[in-house]
Scaffold this motif. Structure first.
Motif, mmCIF file in Angstrom:
data_model
loop_
_atom_site.group_PDB
_atom_site.id
_atom_site.type_symbol
_atom_site.label_atom_id
_atom_site.label_comp_id
_atom_site.label_asym_id
_atom_site.label_seq_id
_atom_site.Cartn_x
_atom_site.Cartn_y
_atom_site.Cartn_z
ATOM 1 N N CYS A 1 0.856 -1.187 0.000
ATOM 2 C CA CYS A 1 0.000 0.000 0.000
ATOM 3 C C CYS A 1 0.890 1.234 0.000
ATOM 4 C CB CYS A 1 -0.903 -0.011 1.236
ATOM 5 S SG CYS A 1 -1.981 1.434 1.417
ATOM 6 N N VAL A 2 0.442 2.279 -0.722
ATOM 7 C CA VAL A 2 1.159 3.551 -0.748
ATOM 8 C C VAL A 2 0.286 4.605 -0.077
ATOM 9 C CG1 VAL A 2 2.312 5.279 -2.158
ATOM 10 C CG2 VAL A 2 2.290 2.892 -2.905
ATOM 11 N N LEU A 3 0.817 5.250 0.959
ATOM 12 C CA LEU A 3 0.143 6.337 1.664
ATOM 13 C C LEU A 3 0.672 7.653 1.116
ATOM 14 C CD1 LEU A 3 0.540 4.956 5.308
ATOM 15 C CD2 LEU A 3 -1.361 4.539 3.718
ATOM 16 N N MET A 4 -0.226 8.583 0.765
ATOM 17 C CA MET A 4 0.182 9.847 0.150
ATOM 18 C C MET A 4 -0.503 11.011 0.858
ATOM 19 S SD MET A 4 0.005 8.543 -3.782
ATOM 20 C CE MET A 4 -1.242 7.337 -3.294
ATOM 21 N N ASP A 5 0.313 11.931 1.375
ATOM 22 C CA ASP A 5 -0.196 13.066 2.143
ATOM 23 C C ASP A 5 -0.046 14.338 1.320
ATOM 24 O OD1 ASP A 5 -1.106 14.790 4.054
ATOM 25 O OD2 ASP A 5 0.410 14.291 5.566
ATOM 26 N N GLU A 6 -1.042 14.651 0.510
ATOM 27 C CA GLU A 6 -1.070 15.854 -0.330
ATOM 28 C C GLU A 6 0.230 16.050 -1.112
ATOM 29 O OE1 GLU A 6 -3.310 19.304 1.279
ATOM 30 O OE2 GLU A 6 -2.975 18.330 3.212
ATOM 31 N N PRO A 7 0.652 15.057 -1.885
ATOM 32 C CA PRO A 7 1.974 15.126 -2.522
ATOM 33 C C PRO A 7 2.093 16.162 -3.630
ATOM 34 C CG PRO A 7 0.775 13.218 -3.321
ATOM 35 C CD PRO A 7 -0.032 13.789 -2.194
ATOM 36 N N PHE A 8 0.969 16.661 -4.161
ATOM 37 C CA PHE A 8 1.035 17.606 -5.271
ATOM 38 C C PHE A 8 0.591 19.013 -4.900
ATOM 39 C CE2 PHE A 8 -0.207 13.534 -7.661
ATOM 40 C CZ PHE A 8 1.108 13.090 -7.676
ATOM 41 N N SER A 9 0.358 19.253 -3.608
ATOM 42 C CA SER A 9 -0.229 20.533 -3.192
ATOM 43 C C SER A 9 0.700 21.717 -3.429
ATOM 44 C CB SER A 9 -0.631 20.474 -1.717
ATOM 45 O OG SER A 9 0.502 20.241 -0.897
ATOM 46 N N ALA A 10 2.026 21.484 -3.443
ATOM 47 C CA ALA A 10 2.969 22.593 -3.599
ATOM 48 C C ALA A 10 3.367 22.838 -5.051
ATOM 49 C CB ALA A 10 4.224 22.328 -2.767
ATOM 50 N N LEU A 11 2.813 22.072 -5.984
ATOM 51 C CA LEU A 11 3.201 22.174 -7.387
ATOM 52 C C LEU A 11 2.271 23.123 -8.144
ATOM 53 C CD1 LEU A 11 3.837 18.388 -8.103
ATOM 54 C CD2 LEU A 11 5.527 20.136 -7.519
ATOM 55 N N ASP A 12 2.785 23.672 -9.248
ATOM 56 C CA ASP A 12 1.916 24.482 -10.107
ATOM 57 C C ASP A 12 0.877 23.576 -10.760
ATOM 58 O OD1 ASP A 12 2.766 23.865 -13.138
ATOM 59 O OD2 ASP A 12 4.573 23.861 -11.915
ATOM 60 N N GLU A 13 -0.191 24.183 -11.273
ATOM 61 C CA GLU A 13 -1.350 23.421 -11.746
ATOM 62 C C GLU A 13 -0.996 22.489 -12.906
ATOM 63 O OE1 GLU A 13 -5.079 21.816 -11.958
ATOM 64 O OE2 GLU A 13 -4.117 22.965 -10.364
#
Length: 265
Positions: A161-173
């Motif tokens: 299982c892969v747990l992901m905590d907002e991994p793309f929140s700091a990237l541009d759209e």
């Protein structure tokens, strides 16, 4: 379909605090499912991932991963935890190690035999379209490239299982949209269970098989929403926008009432 994750009546209070961060959380995630958890800041999403990863132990409740009881009635069990990958908001790459060496460090920590390191690293860098950057330093990469390295690192240990905590929140759209599409490609290739935390309902609808809606004060699961949009999906499609709107309406309805406790069926 077999459940990979089952959470029952979970409570969590921070040490030296009488206020629950999580209260009566119950949910289930099927093996191989892409599940998203949405909710406002402070609703306990990251706390929930920390409990799943073993970094925190709940005050009460039970957690089963891969059919193995990890927590029973608030007591951590001695059973071996299924291998988990963890992807954070920040890539958390060591700047003094090359891309390859960053991934090999994770392989070493997971107990993967050294003889497999090069093949594993090359394979997952290729899956993330990063093979030509294997000997690069993290500081020479763009934000999107560093996050792809983090994805490759999480997958290279071949977790259940892969747990992901907002991994793309700091990237541009634009970069974020590209990586969401790449993540779904990787999920389809690996067949692993993904549990993805996000503030963005659009992101959750695009990615997920099911969306779990949480409310704060203390954090609890209000609803489990099935996303029936066929795959592959287009981020800007009318179907995504329509389902996003219905989820937003549901969320606003819950959050505008006082009596909004509930569990996921």
């Amino acid at each position: 379909m077999t459940d990979f994750l089952t959470i029952s009546d979970l409570y969590y209070a921070y040490p030296a605090s009488t206020v629950d961060a999580l209260s009566d959380v119950s949910l289930r995630v099927a093996e191989g499912e892409f599940a998203c958890v949405v909710g406002p800041s402070g609703c306990g999403k990251s706390t929930l991932l920390n409990i799943l990863s073993g970094l925190s132990t709940p005050t009460a409740g039970s957690v089963t991963l891969g059919g193995i009881p990890m927590v029973i009635d608030g007591v951590a069990q001695p059973a071996t935890r299924p291998r988990l990958g963890y992807l954070f908001q920040d890539p958390r790459l060591l700047p003094w190690r090359t891309v390859r060496k960053n991934i090999e460090l994770a392989l070493k920590g997971a107990g993967v035999p050294r003889a497999q390191w090069r093949e594993r690293t090359d394979r997952y860098l290729a899956m993330c379209e990063l093979e030509r950057f294997s000997e690069s330093w993290p500081g020479s990469l763009s934000g999107g490239q560093r996050q792809r390295v983090a994805i490759a690192r999480a997958l290279a240990i071949e977790p259940a299982c892969v747990l992901m905590d907002e991994p793309f929140s700091a990237l541009d759209e634009v970069t974020g949209r590209s990586l969401r599409g790449k993540l779904l490609e990787l999920w389809a290739q690996t067949g692993q269970t993904f549990i993805f935390i996000t503030h963005s309902i659009r992101e959750a609808v695009f990615l997920a098989d099911h969306v779990y809606v949480m409310a704060p004060g203390p954090g609890r699961v209000l609803e489990r929403i099935t996303i029936d949009i066929p795959r592959p999906r287009r981020y800007e499609s009318p179907e995504i926008a329509e389902v996003e709107g219905s989820v937003v309406d549901s969320v606003l309805q819950y959050w505008s009432t006082d009596d909004n406790a509930g569990t996921a069926a």
